[in-house]
Structures are given as C-alpha cells and as structure tokens.
Write a protein that holds these residues in place. Sequence first.
Motif, mmCIF file in Angstrom:
data_model
loop_
_atom_site.group_PDB
_atom_site.id
_atom_site.type_symbol
_atom_site.label_atom_id
_atom_site.label_comp_id
_atom_site.label_asym_id
_atom_site.label_seq_id
_atom_site.Cartn_x
_atom_site.Cartn_y
_atom_site.Cartn_z
ATOM 1 N N ILE A 54 0.839 -1.201 0.000
ATOM 2 C CA ILE A 54 0.000 0.000 0.000
ATOM 3 C C ILE A 54 0.876 1.253 0.000
ATOM 4 O O ILE A 54 0.569 2.231 -0.673
ATOM 5 C CB ILE A 54 -0.994 -0.023 1.177
ATOM 6 C CG1 ILE A 54 -2.066 -1.088 0.915
ATOM 7 C CG2 ILE A 54 -1.632 1.339 1.395
ATOM 8 C CD1 ILE A 54 -2.989 -1.371 2.068
ATOM 9 N N SER A 55 1.996 1.200 0.704
ATOM 10 C CA SER A 55 2.887 2.373 0.712
ATOM 11 C C SER A 55 3.565 2.588 -0.645
ATOM 12 O O SER A 55 4.045 3.684 -0.933
ATOM 13 C CB SER A 55 3.939 2.236 1.811
ATOM 14 O OG SER A 55 4.889 1.253 1.476
ATOM 15 N N LEU A 56 3.617 1.564 -1.485
ATOM 16 C CA LEU A 56 4.195 1.704 -2.828
ATOM 17 C C LEU A 56 3.251 2.403 -3.806
ATOM 18 O O LEU A 56 3.698 2.928 -4.830
ATOM 19 C CB LEU A 56 4.545 0.325 -3.410
ATOM 20 C CG LEU A 56 5.711 -0.432 -2.794
ATOM 21 C CD1 LEU A 56 5.825 -1.808 -3.428
ATOM 22 C CD2 LEU A 56 7.005 0.327 -2.945
ATOM 23 N N LEU A 57 1.948 2.390 -3.508
ATOM 24 C CA LEU A 57 0.964 2.945 -4.441
ATOM 25 C C LEU A 57 1.155 4.446 -4.605
ATOM 26 O O LEU A 57 1.134 5.197 -3.634
ATOM 27 C CB LEU A 57 -0.459 2.640 -3.962
ATOM 28 C CG LEU A 57 -0.806 1.164 -3.756
ATOM 29 C CD1 LEU A 57 -2.251 1.028 -3.269
ATOM 30 C CD2 LEU A 57 -0.577 0.349 -5.019
ATOM 31 N N LYS A 58 1.341 4.860 -5.826
ATOM 32 C CA LYS A 58 1.504 6.286 -6.147
ATOM 33 C C LYS A 58 0.292 6.695 -6.983
ATOM 34 O O LYS A 58 0.171 6.310 -8.142
ATOM 35 C CB LYS A 58 2.794 6.516 -6.918
ATOM 36 C CG LYS A 58 4.019 6.009 -6.178
ATOM 37 C CD LYS A 58 5.194 6.892 -6.395
ATOM 38 C CE LYS A 58 6.431 6.400 -5.708
ATOM 39 N NZ LYS A 58 6.399 6.376 -4.293
ATOM 40 N N VAL A 59 -0.602 7.444 -6.357
ATOM 41 C CA VAL A 59 -1.868 7.754 -6.997
ATOM 42 C C VAL A 59 -2.394 9.088 -6.481
ATOM 43 O O VAL A 59 -2.164 9.459 -5.329
ATOM 44 C CB VAL A 59 -2.886 6.610 -6.740
ATOM 45 C CG1 VAL A 59 -3.131 6.405 -5.267
ATOM 46 C CG2 VAL A 59 -4.174 6.825 -7.482
ATOM 47 N N ASP A 60 -3.091 9.784 -7.361
ATOM 48 C CA ASP A 60 -3.723 11.050 -6.997
ATOM 49 C C ASP A 60 -5.153 11.022 -7.533
ATOM 50 O O ASP A 60 -5.416 11.452 -8.650
ATOM 51 C CB ASP A 60 -2.938 12.226 -7.598
ATOM 52 C CG ASP A 60 -3.502 13.562 -7.174
ATOM 53 O OD1 ASP A 60 -4.154 13.628 -6.109
ATOM 54 O OD2 ASP A 60 -3.297 14.548 -7.914
ATOM 55 N N PRO A 61 -6.100 10.494 -6.725
ATOM 56 C CA PRO A 61 -7.481 10.419 -7.198
ATOM 57 C C PRO A 61 -8.071 11.811 -7.416
ATOM 58 O O PRO A 61 -7.861 12.712 -6.606
ATOM 59 C CB PRO A 61 -8.213 9.660 -6.093
ATOM 60 C CG PRO A 61 -7.303 9.610 -4.925
ATOM 61 C CD PRO A 61 -5.936 9.972 -5.385
ATOM 62 N N LYS A 62 -8.794 11.958 -8.513
ATOM 63 C CA LYS A 62 -9.326 13.274 -8.900
ATOM 64 C C LYS A 62 -10.798 13.469 -8.537
ATOM 65 O O LYS A 62 -11.277 14.582 -8.485
ATOM 66 C CB LYS A 62 -9.184 13.468 -10.413
ATOM 67 C CG LYS A 62 -7.785 13.275 -10.930
ATOM 68 C CD LYS A 62 -7.034 14.577 -10.919
ATOM 69 C CE LYS A 62 -5.710 14.445 -11.624
ATOM 70 N NZ LYS A 62 -4.592 14.233 -10.764
ATOM 71 N N ASN A 63 -11.524 12.354 -8.341
ATOM 72 C CA ASN A 63 -12.955 12.475 -8.044
ATOM 73 C C ASN A 63 -13.364 11.374 -7.071
ATOM 74 O O ASN A 63 -12.556 10.535 -6.677
ATOM 75 C CB ASN A 63 -13.789 12.438 -9.335
ATOM 76 C CG ASN A 63 -13.524 11.179 -10.141
ATOM 77 O OD1 ASN A 63 -13.472 10.077 -9.598
ATOM 78 N ND2 ASN A 63 -13.348 11.342 -11.446
ATOM 79 N N ILE B 233 9.507 -7.067 -3.361
ATOM 80 C CA ILE B 233 9.511 -5.631 -3.645
ATOM 81 C C ILE B 233 10.796 -5.285 -4.387
ATOM 82 O O ILE B 233 11.898 -5.430 -3.850
ATOM 83 C CB ILE B 233 9.367 -4.821 -2.349
ATOM 84 C CG1 ILE B 233 8.005 -5.135 -1.721
ATOM 85 C CG2 ILE B 233 9.515 -3.333 -2.622
ATOM 86 C CD1 ILE B 233 7.786 -4.546 -0.360
ATOM 87 N N SER B 234 10.635 -4.839 -5.615
ATOM 88 C CA SER B 234 11.793 -4.564 -6.472
ATOM 89 C C SER B 234 11.702 -3.188 -7.124
ATOM 90 O O SER B 234 12.426 -2.903 -8.065
ATOM 91 C CB SER B 234 11.902 -5.646 -7.551
ATOM 92 O OG SER B 234 10.737 -5.640 -8.343
ATOM 93 N N CYS B 235 10.794 -2.358 -6.629
ATOM 94 C CA CYS B 235 10.613 -1.040 -7.237
ATOM 95 C C CYS B 235 10.367 -0.011 -6.139
ATOM 96 O O CYS B 235 10.100 -0.355 -4.993
ATOM 97 C CB CYS B 235 9.445 -1.071 -8.221
ATOM 98 S SG CYS B 235 7.875 -1.502 -7.457
ATOM 99 N N GLU B 236 10.444 1.241 -6.538
ATOM 100 C CA GLU B 236 10.229 2.337 -5.592
ATOM 101 C C GLU B 236 8.752 2.671 -5.428
ATOM 102 O O GLU B 236 8.357 3.296 -4.453
ATOM 103 C CB GLU B 236 10.971 3.592 -6.053
ATOM 104 C CG GLU B 236 12.477 3.408 -6.124
ATOM 105 C CD GLU B 236 13.095 3.153 -4.750
ATOM 106 O OE1 GLU B 236 12.690 3.824 -3.785
ATOM 107 O OE2 GLU B 236 13.962 2.273 -4.661
ATOM 108 N N GLY B 237 7.928 2.285 -6.395
ATOM 109 C CA GLY B 237 6.507 2.588 -6.318
ATOM 110 C C GLY B 237 5.745 1.953 -7.463
ATOM 111 O O GLY B 237 6.322 1.515 -8.459
#
Length: 192
Positions: A89-98, A133-137
């Motif tokens: 969950i901390s890897l999720l990079k998201v900006d919900p708009k609505n 885990i092999s990525c930053e996000g």
Amino acid sequence: MCLSEEFDPQSDEVLDFLGTFKCFKMPTKETIKTIISEIAHQELVQKPRYILSSWAPILAQLKQDVSFTTVEAIDGLYKAKEATPKKIISLLKVDPKNEAERQTLAHLKRFIKSLEAKPLQRFLHFCTGSNVISCEGIDITFTDMSGFGRHPVVHTCGPLLEIPCTYESYPELVEEFTNVMKDDQAWAFDIA
C-alpha cells in the motif's frame, strides 16, 4: 548405458544426450568415458566458475559494507523486500481526482489488506513482474472501462496499474482482480 557393454555410439539417445550439452564429438566405445568426463567438468566446474567470476566484483564490494557481513543483516535485507499489505500500500503512487477514483482506491487498499502471503506475492508479481519488492513505487491511473471489457491492466516495465473506476462495489473489484491474477493466460507477455 554409455558405460555398459550394450553401448551403441550411433543411437539417437546417445547423440541427443550429447547434443544437449553441445558436444559434437562422435563417440566411440573407446572415447565415451573421456567425453562424459569432459562434459561433467564443463557442467560441474566451468559453468559455476563463470558465474562465480561474474559475481566476484559485486560480492567484493558488498564484503566491504559491514551491513552485509552477518547473517542477521542479510536476513534483514530479505525481510525488507518481503511483500506485506502495508508495504505494498505504501508503494501505491496515486492522486485520485474524483469520488469514483477515491472509492476505487479504497476498494483496492481493502483488497490488498485482505490478501494472505501467497496471494499477496501473486498480486505484487502481477503489478511489478516480481513477487518481492523490487521497485520504488507502483503508479496507478484510472480508466473508464466498463462492461465485459472492464479489467485491470498492468504495465510491469513502469510499473503502472491501470484500474477502472467504474466498480460499483468492493466485491466487483475483488472478483475482477482475483480472476485476472489466477488466469495464467493473462500473464503472458504480449509485445506489440
């Protein structure tokens, strides 16, 4: 069979066996022991030595770092890469708009929290191509797919998860993710 009296140097089985190891010498009853010895040396000594030589400079650098010199430190490195719901969950990079996007994100987080170890690794593998885990996000974008064409789409080179924001309920999201993650055909790489 090659060392027995019934050895046939021209049999297809013998030639296939030798071909597997890229041996193109024609065997005879007199040379088969030497050929087998050479193949064994290649497989048991030369190939591992090549890998050892390739890794030696990298491992030499790690030996200089004190944090890699104990079993506990190496175990800690593995544990840091281990998938847990909180880490994913901390890897999720998201900006919900609505509101629809916020609701879908809430469903996704709830789904991730509900997964046990193996399904969680499968989810991470689905999103990133690796079960550790092999990525930053993991970037998330939302789509307006609906109907029979609606399903999550992943681009593992990013990694990027495209998720429809048209789910009316949590069970719909769970069903679609579960179906996509269990379908081995969906995991085939399709380079277009």
